[in-house]
Scaffold this motif. Structure first.
Motif, PDB file in Angstrom:
ATOM      1  N   ILE A 129       0.836  -1.205   0.000  1.00 26.36           N
ATOM      2  CA  ILE A 129       0.000   0.000   0.000  1.00 26.36           C
ATOM      3  C   ILE A 129       0.869   1.252   0.000  1.00 26.36           C
ATOM      4  CG2 ILE A 129      -1.698   1.309   1.335  1.00 26.36           C
ATOM      5  CD1 ILE A 129      -2.856  -1.306   2.286  1.00 26.36           C
ATOM      6  N   PHE A 130       1.928   1.222   0.802  1.00 21.85           N
ATOM      7  CA  PHE A 130       2.837   2.369   0.861  1.00 21.85           C
ATOM      8  C   PHE A 130       3.514   2.600  -0.488  1.00 21.85           C
ATOM      9  CE2 PHE A 130       7.141   4.036   1.657  1.00 21.85           C
ATOM     10  CZ  PHE A 130       6.814   5.256   2.225  1.00 21.85           C
ATOM     11  N   VAL A 131       3.952   1.510  -1.121  1.00 17.99           N
ATOM     12  CA  VAL A 131       4.601   1.622  -2.438  1.00 17.99           C
ATOM     13  C   VAL A 131       3.622   2.174  -3.463  1.00 17.99           C
ATOM     14  CG1 VAL A 131       5.605   0.285  -4.327  1.00 17.99           C
ATOM     15  CG2 VAL A 131       6.296  -0.181  -1.979  1.00 17.99           C
ATOM     16  N   PHE A 132       2.365   1.719  -3.403  1.00 16.18           N
ATOM     17  CA  PHE A 132       1.349   2.241  -4.320  1.00 16.18           C
ATOM     18  C   PHE A 132       1.181   3.745  -4.142  1.00 16.18           C
ATOM     19  CE2 PHE A 132      -3.059   3.480  -5.081  1.00 16.18           C
ATOM     20  CZ  PHE A 132      -3.212   3.096  -6.401  1.00 16.18           C
ATOM     21  N   PHE A 133       1.197   4.195  -2.898  1.00 20.90           N
ATOM     22  CA  PHE A 133       1.071   5.622  -2.620  1.00 20.90           C
ATOM     23  C   PHE A 133       2.263   6.388  -3.196  1.00 20.90           C
ATOM     24  CE2 PHE A 133       1.890   9.250   0.271  1.00 20.90           C
ATOM     25  CZ  PHE A 133       0.743   9.976   0.032  1.00 20.90           C
ATOM     26  N   ILE A 134       3.474   5.842  -3.055  1.00 18.09           N
ATOM     27  CA  ILE A 134       4.667   6.488  -3.606  1.00 18.09           C
ATOM     28  C   ILE A 134       4.582   6.545  -5.133  1.00 18.09           C
ATOM     29  CG2 ILE A 134       7.170   6.296  -3.846  1.00 18.09           C
ATOM     30  CD1 ILE A 134       6.244   7.212  -1.104  1.00 18.09           C
ATOM     31  N   ILE A 135       4.115   5.448  -5.746  1.00 19.28           N
ATOM     32  CA  ILE A 135       3.962   5.434  -7.213  1.00 19.28           C
ATOM     33  C   ILE A 135       2.976   6.503  -7.656  1.00 19.28           C
ATOM     34  CG2 ILE A 135       3.087   4.064  -9.150  1.00 19.28           C
ATOM     35  CD1 ILE A 135       4.233   1.607  -7.793  1.00 19.28           C
ATOM     36  N   PHE A 136       1.892   6.636  -6.918  1.00 17.01           N
ATOM     37  CA  PHE A 136       0.903   7.657  -7.247  1.00 17.01           C
ATOM     38  C   PHE A 136       1.519   9.053  -7.184  1.00 17.01           C
ATOM     39  CE2 PHE A 136      -2.213  10.780  -5.778  1.00 17.01           C
ATOM     40  CZ  PHE A 136      -3.131  10.723  -6.816  1.00 17.01           C
ATOM     41  N   LEU A 137       2.340   9.307  -6.166  1.00 15.66           N
ATOM     42  CA  LEU A 137       2.986  10.617  -6.050  1.00 15.66           C
ATOM     43  C   LEU A 137       3.914  10.866  -7.227  1.00 15.66           C
ATOM     44  CD1 LEU A 137       3.831  10.904  -2.240  1.00 15.66           C
ATOM     45  CD2 LEU A 137       2.009  12.042  -3.505  1.00 15.66           C
ATOM     46  N   TYR A 138       4.724   9.896  -7.567  1.00 15.43           N
ATOM     47  CA  TYR A 138       5.623  10.061  -8.716  1.00 15.43           C
ATOM     48  C   TYR A 138       4.824  10.304  -9.993  1.00 15.43           C
ATOM     49  CZ  TYR A 138      10.196   9.042  -6.707  1.00 15.43           C
ATOM     50  OH  TYR A 138      11.370   9.118  -6.019  1.00 15.43           O
ATOM     51  N   TRP A 139       3.767   9.501 -10.178  1.00 17.60           N
ATOM     52  CA  TRP A 139       2.934   9.643 -11.377  1.00 17.60           C
ATOM     53  C   TRP A 139       2.350  11.049 -11.456  1.00 17.60           C
ATOM     54  CZ3 TRP A 139      -2.479  10.366 -11.241  1.00 17.60           C
ATOM     55  CH2 TRP A 139      -3.118  10.280 -12.483  1.00 17.60           C
ATOM     56  N   PHE A 140       1.870  11.556 -10.323  1.00 19.33           N
ATOM     57  CA  PHE A 140       1.246  12.883 -10.296  1.00 19.33           C
ATOM     58  C   PHE A 140       2.266  13.975 -10.642  1.00 19.33           C
ATOM     59  CE2 PHE A 140       0.190  16.780  -7.998  1.00 19.33           C
ATOM     60  CZ  PHE A 140      -1.075  17.030  -8.480  1.00 19.33           C
ATOM     61  N   PHE A 141       3.423  13.935 -10.005  1.00 13.51           N
ATOM     62  CA  PHE A 141       4.392  15.014 -10.210  1.00 13.51           C
ATOM     63  C   PHE A 141       5.092  14.909 -11.565  1.00 13.51           C
ATOM     64  CE2 PHE A 141       4.088  15.251  -5.531  1.00 13.51           C
ATOM     65  CZ  PHE A 141       3.807  16.609  -5.422  1.00 13.51           C
ATOM     66  N   ILE A 142       5.228  13.697 -12.095  1.00 17.14           N
ATOM     67  CA  ILE A 142       5.767  13.576 -13.459  1.00 17.14           C
ATOM     68  C   ILE A 142       4.811  14.208 -14.461  1.00 17.14           C
ATOM     69  CG2 ILE A 142       6.283  11.921 -15.292  1.00 17.14           C
ATOM     70  CD1 ILE A 142       7.485  10.098 -13.184  1.00 17.14           C
ATOM     71  N   LEU A 143       3.508  13.930 -14.300  1.00 21.35           N
ATOM     72  CA  LEU A 143       2.528  14.553 -15.189  1.00 21.35           C
ATOM     73  C   LEU A 143       2.462  16.064 -14.990  1.00 21.35           C
ATOM     74  CD1 LEU A 143      -0.486  12.055 -15.150  1.00 21.35           C
ATOM     75  CD2 LEU A 143       0.941  12.676 -17.093  1.00 21.35           C
ATOM     76  N   LEU A 144       2.701  16.494 -13.780  1.00 17.85           N
ATOM     77  CA  LEU A 144       2.641  17.925 -13.493  1.00 17.85           C
ATOM     78  C   LEU A 144       3.733  18.685 -14.246  1.00 17.85           C
ATOM     79  CD1 LEU A 144       0.795  19.657 -11.686  1.00 17.85           C
ATOM     80  CD2 LEU A 144       2.572  19.576  -9.936  1.00 17.85           C
ATOM     81  N   ASP A 145       4.910  18.093 -14.362  1.00 14.26           N
ATOM     82  CA  ASP A 145       6.046  18.732 -15.041  1.00 14.26           C
ATOM     83  C   ASP A 145       6.523  17.886 -16.210  1.00 14.26           C
ATOM     84  OD1 ASP A 145       6.120  20.838 -13.126  1.00 14.26           O
ATOM     85  OD2 ASP A 145       7.171  19.502 -11.746  1.00 14.26           O
ATOM     86  N   TYR A 146       5.562  17.297 -16.929  1.00 17.00           N
ATOM     87  CA  TYR A 146       5.926  16.339 -17.972  1.00 17.00           C
ATOM     88  C   TYR A 146       6.782  16.977 -19.058  1.00 17.00           C
ATOM     89  CZ  TYR A 146       5.440  12.483 -21.252  1.00 17.00           C
ATOM     90  OH  TYR A 146       5.697  11.444 -22.100  1.00 17.00           O
ATOM     91  N   GLU A 147       6.400  18.167 -19.517  1.00 19.47           N
ATOM     92  CA  GLU A 147       7.142  18.810 -20.604  1.00 19.47           C
ATOM     93  C   GLU A 147       8.585  19.099 -20.191  1.00 19.47           C
ATOM     94  OE1 GLU A 147       2.853  19.463 -21.174  1.00 19.47           O
ATOM     95  OE2 GLU A 147       4.244  19.792 -19.514  1.00 19.47           O
ATOM     96  N   THR A 148       8.754  19.581 -18.966  1.00 18.28           N
ATOM     97  CA  THR A 148      10.113  19.889 -18.500  1.00 18.28           C
ATOM     98  C   THR A 148      10.969  18.635 -18.441  1.00 18.28           C
ATOM     99  OG1 THR A 148       9.259  21.722 -17.177  1.00 18.28           O
ATOM    100  CG2 THR A 148      11.439  20.901 -16.611  1.00 18.28           C
TER     101      THR A 148
END
Length: 225
Positions: free
Chosen positions: A125-144
């Motif tokens: 569950i913790f790893v899933f939460f970390i993956i979600f955070l990475y996924w969110f912030f990668i999409l947030l700054d995807y172009e950069t």
């Protein structure tokens, strides 16, 4: 990979919904995908469960038929050899109390695996939460992020590498999107066709053949069932 797959949908939602902030479009896309997947699951899963139950009944009937008619299916000499092999295993001894106690003593350490599996679930569950955070912030700054790696390439190789990367990305996108569309259409056609002819487990078989179409020529495995 998740961010790469979801990026076109996020951009589409952001432009169509006219969101000012990328974070809103990310959450809207996530809700939309969740709703679509949940809706499809709500429509398909009951049929799949019913097909699995029907398939179990068919297999059970085949086993019963095999048990009552094995003399017509398997030569008598084969059955004698099978009976001799089973007798050599000494299966009667397996039910003795001493043997059962030995098995318990041998496998009691496995109880620790139950405790460790619970801990593994919590970590998951913790790893899933970390993956979600990475996924969110990668999409947030995807172009950069997607443009920044180009600066790591030496100038003398940059033009060739970028052209090659663009060609590969375009070809892979076209291939996988087209293959996924083919698999989706084939799966629907098989489900409809199997339902029309009254084939048992029609939905389950159609979905299976549709998924197999993601890999070229693998759908020929569907001939077996």
């Amino acid at each position: 990979l998740l961010a790469y797959l979801m990026y076109p949908a996020v951009i589409f939602v952001q432009h169509k919904m006219r969101f000012k902030f990328r974070s809103l479009s990310i959450f809207a896309t996530l809700l939309g995908v969740t709703a679509i997947v949940g809706g499809l699951s709500w429509l398909i899963i009951p049929s799949v469960i019913a097909d699995i139950q029907k398939l179990i009944e068919i297999i059970t009937d085949l086993i019963v038929y095999f048990d009552t008619n094995y003399n017509e299916i398997i030569p008598q000499q084969w059955m004698e050899n099978i009976d001799a092999f089973i007798a050599s295993l000494g299966l009667e001894q397996l039910s003795e109390p001493q043997h059962i106690w030995n098995v318990i003593q041998k496998f009691s350490p496995q109880m620790w695996n139950i405790v460790s599996s619970t801990w593994t679930f919590i970590v998951g569950i913790f790893v899933f939460f970390i993956i979600f955070l990475y996924w969110f912030f990668i999409l947030l700054d995807y172009e950069t992020l997607s443009e920044g790696w180009k600066n790591l390439i030496p100038n003398r190789y940059r033009s060739f590498t970028l052209n090659l990367a663009q060609d590969v990305e375009k070809s892979m996108n076209n291939y996988f999107r087209s293959q996924a569309l083919i698999a989706f259409i084939v799966g629907i056609l098989f489900c409809i066709g199997f339902k029309i002819i009254g084939l048992p487990s029609a939905i389950l078989m159609g979905i299976t053949l549709g998924v197999l179409n993601l890999v070229p020529y693998l759908q020929t495995v569907g001939i077996l069932p």
